[in-house]
Design a protein around this motif. Structure first.
Motif, short mmCIF file in Angstrom:
data_model
loop_
_atom_site.label_atom_id
_atom_site.label_comp_id
_atom_site.label_asym_id
_atom_site.label_seq_id
_atom_site.Cartn_x
_atom_site.Cartn_y
_atom_site.Cartn_z
N UNK A 183 6.82 2.84 13.94
CA UNK A 183 6.12 4.12 14.15
C UNK A 183 5.66 4.72 12.81
N UNK A 184 6.39 4.40 11.75
CA UNK A 184 6.02 4.97 10.44
C UNK A 184 4.93 4.16 9.75
N UNK A 185 4.47 3.09 10.38
CA UNK A 185 3.41 2.25 9.77
C UNK A 185 2.31 2.00 10.80
N UNK A 186 1.48 3.04 11.06
CA UNK A 186 0.45 2.88 12.10
C UNK A 186 -0.78 2.10 11.64
N UNK A 187 -0.93 1.89 10.32
CA UNK A 187 -2.17 1.31 9.80
C UNK A 187 -2.10 -0.21 9.86
N UNK A 201 3.86 -8.99 9.88
CA UNK A 201 4.35 -8.68 8.54
C UNK A 201 4.08 -7.20 8.28
N UNK A 202 5.01 -6.56 7.57
CA UNK A 202 4.90 -5.12 7.32
C UNK A 202 5.10 -4.84 5.83
N UNK A 203 4.40 -3.84 5.34
CA UNK A 203 4.60 -3.35 3.98
C UNK A 203 4.74 -1.83 4.03
N UNK A 204 5.77 -1.33 3.39
CA UNK A 204 5.94 0.12 3.26
C UNK A 204 5.77 0.48 1.78
N UNK A 205 4.95 1.47 1.51
CA UNK A 205 4.73 1.83 0.10
C UNK A 205 5.22 3.26 -0.19
#
Ligand code: COA
Length: 207
Positions: A128-132, A203-207
């Motif tokens: 939910x915190x990575x909608x893009x 795959x996910x990336x959080x910045x």
């Protein structure tokens, strides 16, 4: 390494045919080791329809942007500038040149935006915190390793948190995404439609 002259820009409706040509050419080359040979023909045959549909999406994207609305997806192209009437001329140290990249000189394409594609409902929801989502990143084979991929990635994702789906057994792309801070989040499953159930993962990336 060949030094490509190119400009990253939002795709225009009149780019649709060249965008699809670059996308399909890259897909066929990228997945040739995973897909049956007959997978390529329908992709080519569908290109004209895909280009017509994309032209509508690109017009809508520009209308949204003109109206200050965020489009569902933005589309970028790495366009090689025409040179001496020959679009997509390749420059090599010392000034030699030859035509290498499609009628409108699209070397690669990218597509991204916030919000899920309809088919994602078949899988665990994205964080939910990575909608893009980075929806597409495809270079013509001759543009790989030239820096165009990173430039398109920067335009489409920049320093945002983001996620993407990748077909398994695509080591070059996986290495590229790992280098850009992405890692698998455990969501995986068969890719539908023309992908004939080939395994894919997120795959996910959080910045
Ligand atoms: C994915 C893509 C955009 C990356 O751009 P690129 O210009 O090839 O990126 P690079 O040249 O930096 O290559 C990425 C890495 O893969 C490595 N690499 C190159 N060829 C490789 C191969 N055959 N197997 C594994 N890794 C490979 C590169 O050395 C580089 O590693 P590094 O981090 O040590 O530098 C581009 O390869 C591409 O368009 N591929 C085809 C379409 C595709 O797979 N799109 C993604 C779908 S999810």
């Amino acid at each position: 390494m060949t030094h490509w002259a190119y400009r990253i820009r939002l795709a225009q409706p009149e780019d649709a045919e060249a965008y699809v040509a670059a996308h399909v050419t890259s897909q066929i080359a990228t997945y040739a080791h995973l897909m049956p040979p007959e997978h390529a023909d329908p992709r080519q045959a569908e290109a004209a329809i895909a280009a017509a549909e994309l032209a509508v999406d690109l017009a809508t994207m520009h209308d949204d942007l003109a109206a200050g609305r965020e489009p569902f997806r933005r589309h970028w192209g790495a366009a090689a500038p025409p040179r001496g009437g020959n679009p997509g001329a390749r420059t090599t140290p010392g000034g030699g040149s030859s035509v290498a990249a499609g009628p409108r000189g699209i070397l690669g394409i990218a597509c991204a935006g916030a919000g899920q594609n309809w088919w994602e409902a078949n899988f665990d929801p994205p964080p939910v915190d990575v909608p893009y989502m980075l929806d597409r990143l495809y270079l013509r084979p001759q543009a790989q390793g030239s820096g165009v991929g990173q430039a398109l990635f920067e335009a489409a994702v920049g320093d945002r948190s983001a996620y993407l789906w990748i077909i398994a057994n695509n080591p070059r792309a996986e290495r590229f995404y790992v280098r850009n801070g992405f890692s698998p989040d455990g969501a995986a499953g068969p890719a539908g439609g023309p992908w004939l159930g080939r395994p894919m993962f997120r795959m996910v990336r959080r910045t």
